[in-house]
Design a protein around this motif. Structure first.
Motif, PDB file in Angstrom:
ATOM      1  N   ASN A  11      -6.918  23.593  13.061  1.00 35.46           N
ATOM      2  CA  ASN A  11      -7.458  22.784  14.158  1.00 35.46           C
ATOM      3  C   ASN A  11      -6.652  21.486  14.206  1.00 35.46           C
ATOM      4  O   ASN A  11      -6.835  20.615  13.366  1.00 35.46           O
ATOM      5  N   LYS A  13      -6.694  19.114  16.369  1.00 33.50           N
ATOM      6  CA  LYS A  13      -7.404  17.962  16.955  1.00 33.50           C
ATOM      7  C   LYS A  13      -6.488  17.241  17.973  1.00 33.50           C
ATOM      8  O   LYS A  13      -5.784  17.910  18.711  1.00 33.50           O
ATOM      9  N   HIS A 102     -17.738  21.978  17.153  1.00 33.13           N
ATOM     10  CA  HIS A 102     -17.148  21.180  16.067  1.00 33.13           C
ATOM     11  C   HIS A 102     -17.959  19.891  15.901  1.00 33.13           C
ATOM     12  O   HIS A 102     -18.427  19.311  16.886  1.00 33.13           O
ATOM     13  N   GLU A 183     -18.771  23.849   8.130  1.00 39.16           N
ATOM     14  CA  GLU A 183     -18.044  22.622   7.800  1.00 39.16           C
ATOM     15  C   GLU A 183     -19.028  21.487   7.551  1.00 39.16           C
ATOM     16  O   GLU A 183     -19.553  20.895   8.506  1.00 39.16           O
ATOM     17  N   ILE A 188     -15.323  16.671   6.081  1.00 36.13           N
ATOM     18  CA  ILE A 188     -14.231  16.722   7.063  1.00 36.13           C
ATOM     19  C   ILE A 188     -13.383  15.455   6.986  1.00 36.13           C
ATOM     20  O   ILE A 188     -13.883  14.349   7.199  1.00 36.13           O
ATOM     21  N   GLY A 189     -12.118  15.654   6.624  1.00 36.18           N
ATOM     22  CA  GLY A 189     -11.158  14.542   6.591  1.00 36.18           C
ATOM     23  C   GLY A 189     -11.435  13.517   5.510  1.00 36.18           C
ATOM     24  O   GLY A 189     -10.886  12.414   5.542  1.00 36.18           O
ATOM     25  N   GLY A 229     -13.364  21.766   5.820  1.00 42.71           N
ATOM     26  CA  GLY A 229     -13.655  20.427   5.303  1.00 42.71           C
ATOM     27  C   GLY A 229     -12.757  20.159   4.118  1.00 42.71           C
ATOM     28  O   GLY A 229     -13.008  20.664   3.023  1.00 42.71           O
ATOM     29  N   SER A 230     -11.665  19.388   4.381  1.00 41.54           N
ATOM     30  CA  SER A 230     -10.735  18.993   3.324  1.00 41.54           C
ATOM     31  C   SER A 230     -10.125  20.158   2.542  1.00 41.54           C
ATOM     32  O   SER A 230      -9.852  20.033   1.343  1.00 41.54           O
ATOM     33  N   LEU A 249     -11.121  26.923   8.004  1.00 41.87           N
ATOM     34  CA  LEU A 249     -10.784  26.145   9.192  1.00 41.87           C
ATOM     35  C   LEU A 249     -10.194  24.841   8.662  1.00 41.87           C
ATOM     36  O   LEU A 249     -10.868  24.109   7.921  1.00 41.87           O
ATOM     37  N   GLY A 251      -8.057  21.204   9.112  1.00 40.10           N
ATOM     38  CA  GLY A 251      -7.618  20.122   9.987  1.00 40.10           C
ATOM     39  C   GLY A 251      -6.297  19.549   9.495  1.00 40.10           C
ATOM     40  O   GLY A 251      -5.228  20.115   9.730  1.00 40.10           O
ATOM     41  N   GLY A 252      -6.382  18.435   8.766  1.00 37.79           N
ATOM     42  CA  GLY A 252      -5.198  17.689   8.318  1.00 37.79           C
ATOM     43  C   GLY A 252      -4.094  18.554   7.726  1.00 37.79           C
ATOM     44  O   GLY A 252      -2.920  18.423   8.114  1.00 37.79           O
TER      45      GLY A 252
END
Ligand code: PGA
Length: 276
Positions: A11, A13, A102, A183, A188-189, A229-230, A249, A251-252
């Motif tokens: 994702n 973002k 989300h 998540e 998250i992050g 989540g991380s 899933l 992110g970063g």
């Protein structure tokens, strides 16, 4: 229950900043794909709407799937909804999947179960698959309300299952077009993650709840439930080894081709050791 093929989904973002950076990131992912795919692990990237067509042309003839980050709740096709993109439009731009629910959409755009139900209906009406995100806040986690919160969020899925069961186009189809992503908002992050035991227990609960919604037919017994989540290249293997975690899933860590594919490789390796 063991899903044969994992999913690792990036994702992106509101990133990267430019079309050129999107091109470079995708080139880097494609270049690193061993023999064109990651065995036993599906991969997907989810860029922002304006980057979908460019990503679609890069990813044609690759094994990497493409998703959109959001769709309009009010119309599945066209309408007077300034700023929104519809399910039909993201599909036309090349997306086969869409993220719905989300926590950033829930938090910053006030999306509640009613809105999310509309989005799910619109997505499915345009043959988009849905990655439906659920998760508790830190305060809810601390007060041990996680399962209650998740059940409330999953009530949207209960509605969708019952609507689909009454159509000819029923759950067997839904099972292929629905992924749940658990998540925890606080993970998250943040670099903080729940223990694998906590994730395992939560995923088992989610699967159980969905199974009850689906009833005796059992078509959703193999529903894919991802953790998010991380997740990064260093911790992915721990989650991948848990039976009830069917993928991630991300992110970063999905904004770097190397770490994104290292996560996919971790799930691939875990699946391969299950097969043996
Ligand atoms: P993160 O984000 O991997 O950066 O924690 C996950 C997500 O928001 O889906």
């Amino acid at each position: 229950m063991n899903i044969m093929q994992a999913w690792v989904i990036g994702n992106w973002k509101q990133q990267p900043a430019t079309l050129q950076a999107v091109d470079e990131l995708l080139d880097s992912v494609i270049k690193r794909l061993p023999n064109g795919d990651v065995p036993l692990c599906n991969t997907m990237v989810i860029p922002c709407h304006v980057h979908l067509p460019a990503a679609n042309s890069k990813l044609t003839n690759t094994s990497v799937a493409l998703g959109a980050q959001d769709i309009c709740a009010f119309s599945a096709e066209t309408g007077a909804f300034t700023g929104d993109c519809s399910a039909a439009q993201v599909r036309d731009a090349g997306a086969d999947w869409v993220l719905v629910g989300h926590s950033e959409r829930r938090q910053y755009y006030g999306e509640d179960n009613d809105i999310l139900l509309k989005k799910l209906r619109n997505a499915l009406s345009q043959q988009l698959g849905v990655i439906f995100c659920i998760g508790e806040t830190k305060a809810q986690y601390d007060s041990e309300q996680t399962l209650q919160v998740l059940e409330d969020q999953l009530s949207v899925i209960q509605r969708i299952i019952s609507e689909h069961a009454s159509e000819s186009n029923n759950e067997a189809n839904l099972a292929e077009r629905l992924i749940i992503a658990y998540e925890p908002v606080w993970a998250i992050g943040t670099g903080k993650v729940p223990t694998v035991e906590e994730v395992t227990a939560t995923h088992s609960h989610i699967k159980q709840v969905i199974k009850q919604y689906a009833g005796a037919a059992g078509e959703l017994d193999n529903l894919c439930v991802l953790y998010g989540g991380s997740v990064n290249a260093d911790n992915a293997a721990i989650f991948a080894q848990a039976d009830s975690v069917d993928g991630a899933l991300v992110g970063g860590a999905s904004l770097n081709a190397e770490s994104f594919l290292a996560i996919a490789e971790a799930f691939s390796a875990a699946k391969a050791s299950n097969v043996q």
